[in-house]
Design a protein around this motif. Structure first.
Motif, PDB file in Angstrom:
ATOM      1  N   TYR A 113      80.252  28.596 107.201  1.00 37.00           N
ATOM      2  CA  TYR A 113      80.697  27.596 106.677  1.00 37.00           C
ATOM      3  C   TYR A 113      81.365  27.041 105.221  1.00 37.00           C
ATOM      4  CZ  TYR A 113      79.775  22.979 106.503  1.00 37.00           C
ATOM      5  OH  TYR A 113      79.870  21.141 106.634  1.00 37.00           O
ATOM      6  N   ARG A 115      83.090  23.629 105.141  1.00 33.01           N
ATOM      7  CA  ARG A 115      83.091  21.818 106.065  1.00 33.01           C
ATOM      8  C   ARG A 115      84.791  21.793 105.942  1.00 33.01           C
ATOM      9  NH1 ARG A 115      83.773  16.816 103.300  1.00 33.01           N
ATOM     10  NH2 ARG A 115      83.610  15.052 104.659  1.00 33.01           N
ATOM     11  N   ARG A 148      75.291  17.962 109.748  1.00 37.09           N
ATOM     12  CA  ARG A 148      76.525  19.345 110.378  1.00 37.09           C
ATOM     13  C   ARG A 148      76.702  18.136 110.836  1.00 37.09           C
ATOM     14  NH1 ARG A 148      75.760  21.966 106.644  1.00 37.09           N
ATOM     15  NH2 ARG A 148      75.590  24.740 107.116  1.00 37.09           N
TER      16      ARG A 148
END
Ligand SMILES: Nc1ncnc2c1ncn2[C@@H]1O[C@H](COP(=O)(O)OP(=O)(O)OP(=O)(O)O)[C@@H](O)[C@H]1O
Ligand SMILES: O=c1ccn([C@@H]2O[C@H](COP(=O)(O)O)[C@@H](O)[C@H]2O)c(=O)[nH]1
Length: 237
Positions: A113, A115, A148
């Motif tokens: 992950y 961003r 998220r």
């Protein structure tokens, strides 16, 4: 008519992926969900997805049978990675570009992950599937959806689940429960409505990120929500 939102965070129930099976991932259910997501992307909507793991493993269940809770939760997070990979694979087969990003590092398997990278994928029209929840035990994928959703600047969290909205009580246990069309965060939290966990509700409230709860089993419901039509329950500030 154009869509009501430019960017959404869709929370998909893991348990719903089973369809009528007792366990695992039902191909027909996954294909139908992917078709509905593809339809929404064709409207120009950017879609981030958080997928649950209840069709494979839940940490609470493992802990109830004597496992260490954190270990069981890591297993639950790994279950969401499997669901995410199955979903992405079905998307690619239906010509919908998708990327999986995991909150737990398994670089040989899926991207970590990141961003900025997730946002770039979204801007390029790819669906981003966020796997492994928040990456931390003692949380749920509902909280991952709130997190998220906030991070990617989604305008709304859409919780696609087994019930068609938020009820005065769990409709699976209380047949007299009534569905709300709209409910404020304060009321949902104050009444302990367990359709989402309290952490997820609280984060969305703090970030003023509305949530629409609707049935994953109702054909066309996702598109109706995205078009701003009255579907399920809107949880608002
Ligand atoms: N007040 C309520 N209104 C609606 N549903 C409720 C309420 N209270 C409890 N529920 C239950 O919450 C469930 C949805 O949340 P749950 O976290 O179990 O599933 P999910 O997150 O969609 O799936 P998964 O955990 O498999 O990813 C519904 O199936 C319903 O039975
Ligand atoms: O941030 C998170 C998200 C999930 N878990 C564990 O995964 C399972 C499956 O997720 P569901 O939200 O129940 O579908 C969950 O039961 C937890 O054990 C986690 O630890 N942290």
């Amino acid at each position: 008519m154009s869509a009501a939102y430019k960017r959404i965070l869709l929370k998909l129930s893991g348990e719903a992926l089973m369809g009528d099976d007792a366990y695992g991932i039902n191909e027909d259910v996954v294909s139908r969900i992917v078709s509905e997501i593809a339809e929404v992307t064709r409207l120009g909507v950017q879609v981030g997805v958080v997928i649950g793991g209840g069709n494979i493993f839940r940490g609470m269940k493992g802990a109830a049978s004597g496992m260490d809770r954190a270990t069981a939760d890591y297993m639950g997070m790994l279950a969401t990675v499997m669901n995410a990979m199955a979903l992405a694979d079905a998307m690619q087969r239906m010509d919908l570009e998708a990327r999986v990003q995991s909150a737990l590092r398994i670089d040989q398997v899926v991207e970590p992950y990141i961003r900025g990278r997730a946002i770039r994928h979204l801007e390029e029209g790819r669906v981003v599937i966020f796997a492994a929840g928040t990456g931390n035990p003692f949380f749920t994928t509902d909280t991952a959806a709130a997190l998220r959703g906030s991070e990617i600047g989604a305008q709304i969290v859409l919780k696609a689940t087994k019930v068609d909205g938020v009820y005065t009580a769990d409709p699976k246990k209380d047949p007299s429960a009534q569905r709300y069309h709209r409910i404020s965060f304060d009321e949902a939290i104050g009444r302990n409505l367990a359709v989402l966990d309290a952490t997820a509700f609280a984060l969305c409230r703090d970030q003023k990120l509305p949530i629409n709860v609707f049935s994953i089993f109702k054909p066309g419901a996702l598109k109706r929500v995205v078009m701003g039509e009255d579907e399920g329950t809107l949880v608002h500030s």
